[in-house]
Motif scaffolding. Structure first.
Motif, PDB file in Angstrom:
ATOM      1  N   LEU A  73       0.830  -1.207   0.000  1.00  0.00           N
ATOM      2  CA  LEU A  73       0.000   0.000   0.000  1.00  0.00           C
ATOM      3  C   LEU A  73       0.863   1.256   0.000  1.00  0.00           C
ATOM      4  CD1 LEU A  73      -2.899  -0.858   2.469  1.00  0.00           C
ATOM      5  CD2 LEU A  73      -3.130  -0.241   0.060  1.00  0.00           C
ATOM      6  N   HIS A  74       1.940   1.226   0.755  1.00  0.00           N
ATOM      7  CA  HIS A  74       2.841   2.386   0.826  1.00  0.00           C
ATOM      8  C   HIS A  74       3.376   2.729  -0.560  1.00  0.00           C
ATOM      9  CE1 HIS A  74       5.785   5.163   2.511  1.00  0.00           C
ATOM     10  NE2 HIS A  74       6.706   4.583   1.756  1.00  0.00           N
ATOM     11  N   ASN A  75       3.641   1.710  -1.361  1.00  0.00           N
ATOM     12  CA  ASN A  75       4.158   1.946  -2.703  1.00  0.00           C
ATOM     13  C   ASN A  75       3.070   2.309  -3.701  1.00  0.00           C
ATOM     14  OD1 ASN A  75       6.860   1.442  -2.061  1.00  0.00           O
ATOM     15  ND2 ASN A  75       6.621  -0.764  -2.330  1.00  0.00           N
ATOM     16  N   GLU A  76       1.903   1.668  -3.560  1.00  0.00           N
ATOM     17  CA  GLU A  76       0.871   1.799  -4.584  1.00  0.00           C
ATOM     18  C   GLU A  76      -0.102   2.956  -4.359  1.00  0.00           C
ATOM     19  OE1 GLU A  76       0.827   0.475  -7.404  1.00  0.00           O
ATOM     20  OE2 GLU A  76       2.399  -0.995  -7.074  1.00  0.00           O
ATOM     21  N   LEU A  77      -0.395   3.273  -3.109  1.00  0.00           N
ATOM     22  CA  LEU A  77      -1.393   4.323  -2.867  1.00  0.00           C
ATOM     23  C   LEU A  77      -1.029   5.657  -3.524  1.00  0.00           C
ATOM     24  CD1 LEU A  77      -2.788   3.867   0.760  1.00  0.00           C
ATOM     25  CD2 LEU A  77      -4.026   3.749  -1.406  1.00  0.00           C
ATOM     26  N   PRO A  78       0.221   6.118  -3.432  1.00  0.00           N
ATOM     27  CA  PRO A  78       0.541   7.379  -4.116  1.00  0.00           C
ATOM     28  C   PRO A  78       0.296   7.314  -5.620  1.00  0.00           C
ATOM     29  CG  PRO A  78       2.252   6.819  -2.533  1.00  0.00           C
ATOM     30  CD  PRO A  78       1.366   5.609  -2.653  1.00  0.00           C
ATOM     31  N   ARG A  79       0.587   6.166  -6.230  1.00  0.00           N
ATOM     32  CA  ARG A  79       0.379   6.021  -7.673  1.00  0.00           C
ATOM     33  C   ARG A  79      -1.107   5.992  -8.016  1.00  0.00           C
ATOM     34  NH1 ARG A  79       4.725   1.048  -8.329  1.00  0.00           N
ATOM     35  NH2 ARG A  79       6.566   2.198  -7.566  1.00  0.00           N
ATOM     36  N   ILE A  80      -1.868   5.251  -7.216  1.00  0.00           N
ATOM     37  CA  ILE A  80      -3.318   5.195  -7.439  1.00  0.00           C
ATOM     38  C   ILE A  80      -3.927   6.581  -7.269  1.00  0.00           C
ATOM     39  CG2 ILE A  80      -5.492   4.320  -6.500  1.00  0.00           C
ATOM     40  CD1 ILE A  80      -3.951   1.731  -5.775  1.00  0.00           C
ATOM     41  N   ASN A  81      -3.567   7.251  -6.180  1.00  0.00           N
ATOM     42  CA  ASN A  81      -4.139   8.569  -5.911  1.00  0.00           C
ATOM     43  C   ASN A  81      -3.714   9.594  -6.950  1.00  0.00           C
ATOM     44  OD1 ASN A  81      -5.529   7.722  -3.620  1.00  0.00           O
ATOM     45  ND2 ASN A  81      -3.823   8.167  -2.250  1.00  0.00           N
ATOM     46  N   ALA A  82      -2.466   9.518  -7.403  1.00  0.00           N
ATOM     47  CA  ALA A  82      -2.001  10.456  -8.429  1.00  0.00           C
ATOM     48  C   ALA A  82      -2.769  10.257  -9.731  1.00  0.00           C
ATOM     49  CB  ALA A  82      -0.495  10.272  -8.663  1.00  0.00           C
ATOM     50  N   PHE A  83      -3.021   8.991 -10.078  1.00  0.00           N
ATOM     51  CA  PHE A  83      -3.792   8.720 -11.297  1.00  0.00           C
ATOM     52  C   PHE A  83      -5.207   9.278 -11.162  1.00  0.00           C
ATOM     53  CE2 PHE A  83      -6.455   6.413 -14.198  1.00  0.00           C
ATOM     54  CZ  PHE A  83      -5.670   6.247 -15.331  1.00  0.00           C
ATOM     55  N   LEU A  84      -5.844   9.036 -10.012  1.00  0.00           N
ATOM     56  CA  LEU A  84      -7.207   9.523  -9.794  1.00  0.00           C
ATOM     57  C   LEU A  84      -7.255  11.056  -9.812  1.00  0.00           C
ATOM     58  CD1 LEU A  84      -8.290   7.064  -6.959  1.00  0.00           C
ATOM     59  CD2 LEU A  84      -9.118   7.060  -9.323  1.00  0.00           C
ATOM     60  N   GLU A  85      -6.259  11.676  -9.195  1.00  0.00           N
ATOM     61  CA  GLU A  85      -6.222  13.141  -9.174  1.00  0.00           C
ATOM     62  C   GLU A  85      -6.048  13.700 -10.579  1.00  0.00           C
ATOM     63  OE1 GLU A  85      -3.052  13.962  -6.479  1.00  0.00           O
ATOM     64  OE2 GLU A  85      -4.153  13.177  -4.741  1.00  0.00           O
ATOM     65  N   ALA A  86      -5.216  13.058 -11.374  1.00  0.00           N
ATOM     66  CA  ALA A  86      -4.999  13.522 -12.749  1.00  0.00           C
ATOM     67  C   ALA A  86      -6.271  13.414 -13.581  1.00  0.00           C
ATOM     68  CB  ALA A  86      -3.867  12.725 -13.395  1.00  0.00           C
ATOM     69  N   GLN A  87      -7.015  12.333 -13.369  1.00  0.00           N
ATOM     70  CA  GLN A  87      -8.260  12.154 -14.121  1.00  0.00           C
ATOM     71  C   GLN A  87      -9.320  13.163 -13.698  1.00  0.00           C
ATOM     72  OE1 GLN A  87      -8.779  10.025 -16.744  1.00  0.00           O
ATOM     73  NE2 GLN A  87      -6.580   9.651 -16.557  1.00  0.00           N
ATOM     74  N   THR A  88      -9.476  13.378 -12.400  1.00  0.00           N
ATOM     75  CA  THR A  88     -10.511  14.319 -11.940  1.00  0.00           C
ATOM     76  C   THR A  88     -10.135  15.760 -12.279  1.00  0.00           C
ATOM     77  OG1 THR A  88      -9.504  14.281  -9.729  1.00  0.00           O
ATOM     78  CG2 THR A  88     -11.395  12.848 -10.089  1.00  0.00           C
ATOM     79  N   ALA A  89      -8.841  16.046 -12.376  1.00  0.00           N
ATOM     80  CA  ALA A  89      -8.420  17.411 -12.726  1.00  0.00           C
ATOM     81  C   ALA A  89      -8.872  17.805 -14.125  1.00  0.00           C
ATOM     82  CB  ALA A  89      -6.904  17.536 -12.615  1.00  0.00           C
ATOM     83  N   ARG A  90      -9.151  16.807 -14.964  1.00  0.00           N
ATOM     84  CA  ARG A  90      -9.581  17.081 -16.342  1.00  0.00           C
ATOM     85  C   ARG A  90     -11.091  17.243 -16.464  1.00  0.00           C
ATOM     86  NH1 ARG A  90      -5.976  12.088 -18.576  1.00  0.00           N
ATOM     87  NH2 ARG A  90      -3.919  13.000 -18.195  1.00  0.00           N
ATOM     88  N   LEU A  91     -11.809  17.011 -15.382  1.00  0.00           N
ATOM     89  CA  LEU A  91     -13.259  17.113 -15.436  1.00  0.00           C
ATOM     90  C   LEU A  91     -13.700  18.569 -15.516  1.00  0.00           C
ATOM     91  CD1 LEU A  91     -14.279  14.481 -12.716  1.00  0.00           C
ATOM     92  CD2 LEU A  91     -14.220  14.173 -15.210  1.00  0.00           C
ATOM     93  N   ASP A  92     -14.909  18.770 -15.992  1.00  0.00           N
ATOM     94  CA  ASP A  92     -15.476  20.111 -16.053  1.00  0.00           C
ATOM     95  C   ASP A  92     -15.570  20.695 -14.643  1.00  0.00           C
ATOM     96  OD1 ASP A  92     -17.881  22.101 -16.051  1.00  0.00           O
ATOM     97  OD2 ASP A  92     -17.359  21.834 -18.161  1.00  0.00           O
ATOM     98  N   PRO A  93     -15.270  21.975 -14.471  1.00  0.00           N
ATOM     99  CA  PRO A  93     -15.315  22.597 -13.143  1.00  0.00           C
ATOM    100  C   PRO A  93     -16.676  22.493 -12.451  1.00  0.00           C
ATOM    101  CG  PRO A  93     -14.165  24.026 -14.679  1.00  0.00           C
ATOM    102  CD  PRO A  93     -14.744  22.900 -15.491  1.00  0.00           C
ATOM    103  N   VAL A  94     -17.727  22.255 -13.208  1.00  0.00           N
ATOM    104  CA  VAL A  94     -19.055  22.148 -12.612  1.00  0.00           C
ATOM    105  C   VAL A  94     -19.159  20.917 -11.715  1.00  0.00           C
ATOM    106  CG1 VAL A  94     -21.520  21.850 -13.104  1.00  0.00           C
ATOM    107  CG2 VAL A  94     -20.148  23.411 -14.491  1.00  0.00           C
ATOM    108  N   VAL A  95     -18.553  19.808 -12.141  1.00  0.00           N
ATOM    109  CA  VAL A  95     -18.657  18.559 -11.376  1.00  0.00           C
ATOM    110  C   VAL A  95     -17.366  18.184 -10.645  1.00  0.00           C
ATOM    111  CG1 VAL A  95     -20.471  17.586 -12.825  1.00  0.00           C
ATOM    112  CG2 VAL A  95     -18.069  17.184 -13.410  1.00  0.00           C
ATOM    113  N   ARG A  96     -16.277  18.861 -10.980  1.00  0.00           N
ATOM    114  CA  ARG A  96     -14.991  18.472 -10.399  1.00  0.00           C
ATOM    115  C   ARG A  96     -14.952  18.539  -8.873  1.00  0.00           C
ATOM    116  NH1 ARG A  96     -10.854  22.421 -12.064  1.00  0.00           N
ATOM    117  NH2 ARG A  96     -11.369  21.663 -14.158  1.00  0.00           N
ATOM    118  N   PRO A  97     -15.457  19.612  -8.225  1.00  0.00           N
ATOM    119  CA  PRO A  97     -15.348  19.668  -6.756  1.00  0.00           C
ATOM    120  C   PRO A  97     -16.022  18.494  -6.047  1.00  0.00           C
ATOM    121  CG  PRO A  97     -15.884  21.827  -7.634  1.00  0.00           C
ATOM    122  CD  PRO A  97     -16.026  20.861  -8.769  1.00  0.00           C
ATOM    123  N   ALA A  98     -17.187  18.082  -6.514  1.00  0.00           N
ATOM    124  CA  ALA A  98     -17.872  16.958  -5.877  1.00  0.00           C
ATOM    125  C   ALA A  98     -17.095  15.658  -6.080  1.00  0.00           C
ATOM    126  CB  ALA A  98     -19.295  16.823  -6.439  1.00  0.00           C
ATOM    127  N   ALA A  99     -16.558  15.480  -7.289  1.00  0.00           N
ATOM    128  CA  ALA A  99     -15.768  14.275  -7.555  1.00  0.00           C
ATOM    129  C   ALA A  99     -14.508  14.259  -6.706  1.00  0.00           C
ATOM    130  CB  ALA A  99     -15.410  14.206  -9.043  1.00  0.00           C
TER     131      ALA A  99
END
Length: 321
Positions: A8-34
């Motif tokens: 988990l120590h190795n993988e969580l940062p990678r998983i979270n970084a991927f999720l953050e990168a994907q949500t950062a591309r969302l429209d600002p209307v829905v991004r905060p809730a996501a």
């Protein structure tokens, strides 16, 4: 458990970084809730299962989009569930609909579902889409069945298992089976991954339902006795009702059916359920499903990842939140 902590120590940062990168591309209307639901943390068990299953079976493709699609799907169901349950807390913080409103939260959930499907579609492996689509279908069906049986004190134990298999276990199964598909390991091993994930998911939900009666809210991040107040007929309550004399059972069933339990009354009943041994009996049932998962795991080739999947069974059984 040290192996899981290290992984988990190795993988969580990678998983979270991927999720953050994907949500950062969302429209600002829905991004905060996501971002709110994904930023609340969580165990990330579903993407972790997908990663470990894929690697245990020799996957050479990039597994992160597929693995993280499972977390997006799971988060989407949480957004919708909290609205349906009128839940005010999730993972120790305000539920997303409390912060951003029902409409924005529903749309954010829809966006996460669409994003997860697009990530998987990019692999161009039709079976991946089929398995995940079936997992979503079964998950939603389980949630609908649960809603249909709220305050139904006559609900059978069989129906309870149908509900938890649907609403929880199929995403675990989908994570493991998709890992096997991405690894291209063949039908027999895919089936073993399916069986491991499904039984692990059932065990996970059984423990979750037991914890609602024995674990304090400051640990779980949810109100104590919340399932009881919401009228959810989970296994500890089903078993407890069977222990009561007819008059006492009818009285409690009437109070549940009529939504006549405030927080104090729910806590008192939860304490009685725990004292009766019914929460522990639910954990015993979880151990039985974990045994089935362990048997399915025997079809996997020996590897550090297979050992990790065995450790996950112990983690699920021993958790307190």
């Amino acid at each position: 458990m040290n192996s899981i902590t290290h992984y988990l120590h190795n993988e969580l940062p990678r998983i979270n970084a991927f999720l953050e990168a994907q949500t950062a591309r969302l429209d600002p209307v829905v991004r905060p809730a996501a971002e709110h639901v994904l930023g609340a943390g969580g165990k990330r068990l579903r993407p972790l299962l997908a990663l470990v299953a894929a690697r245990a079976l020799g996957c050479t493709a990039d597994p992160y989009p597929m693995a993280c699609s499972l977390e997006l799907l799971h988060s989407a169901t949480l957004l919708h569930d909290d609205i349906l349950d009128a839940a005010v807390m999730r993972r120790g913080r305000a539920a997303t609909h409390v912060e951003f409103g029902r409409t924005g939260t529903i749309l954010a959930g829809d966006v996460l579902l669409a994003l997860a499907n697009r990530l998987v579609a990019d692999y161009d492996i039709p079976r991946l889409n089929a398995v995940l689509s079936e997992a979503i279908l079964r998950t939603v069906t389980g949630e609908v069945m649960e809603i249909a049986n709220v305050r139904n004190t006559a609900m059978s134990e069989e129906r309870y298992y149908e509900i938890i298999t649907g609403k929880t276990a199929y995403l675990f199964q989908g994570a493991c089976e998709c890992g096997a598909i991405l690894a291209g390991c063949g039908a027999a091993t895919e089936r073993a991954a399916h069986d491991y994930g499904l039984n692990l998911g059932i065990a996970f939900q059984l423990v979750d339902d037991a914890l609602d009666y024995v674990s304090p809210s400051e640990i779980t991040g949810k109100p104590s006795g919340g399932d009881l107040r919401e009228g959810k007929m989970t296994l500890p309550l089903i078993l407890y009702l069977r222990t009561l004399p007819p008059d006492a059972r009818q009285k409690l069933e009437t109070r549940i059916a009529q939504d006549d339990l405030d927080a104090e009354a729910a806590r008192a009943i939860a304490d009685r359920v725990a004292a009766s041994g019914c929460a522990e009996a639910t954990r015993d049932a979880a151990r039985g499903y974990a045994t089935l998962a362990a048997q399915a795991l025997e079809a996997f080739p020996a590897s550090p990842e297979r050992d990790l999947m065995a450790d996950m069974l112990d983690l699920v059984l021993s958790r307190n939140k």
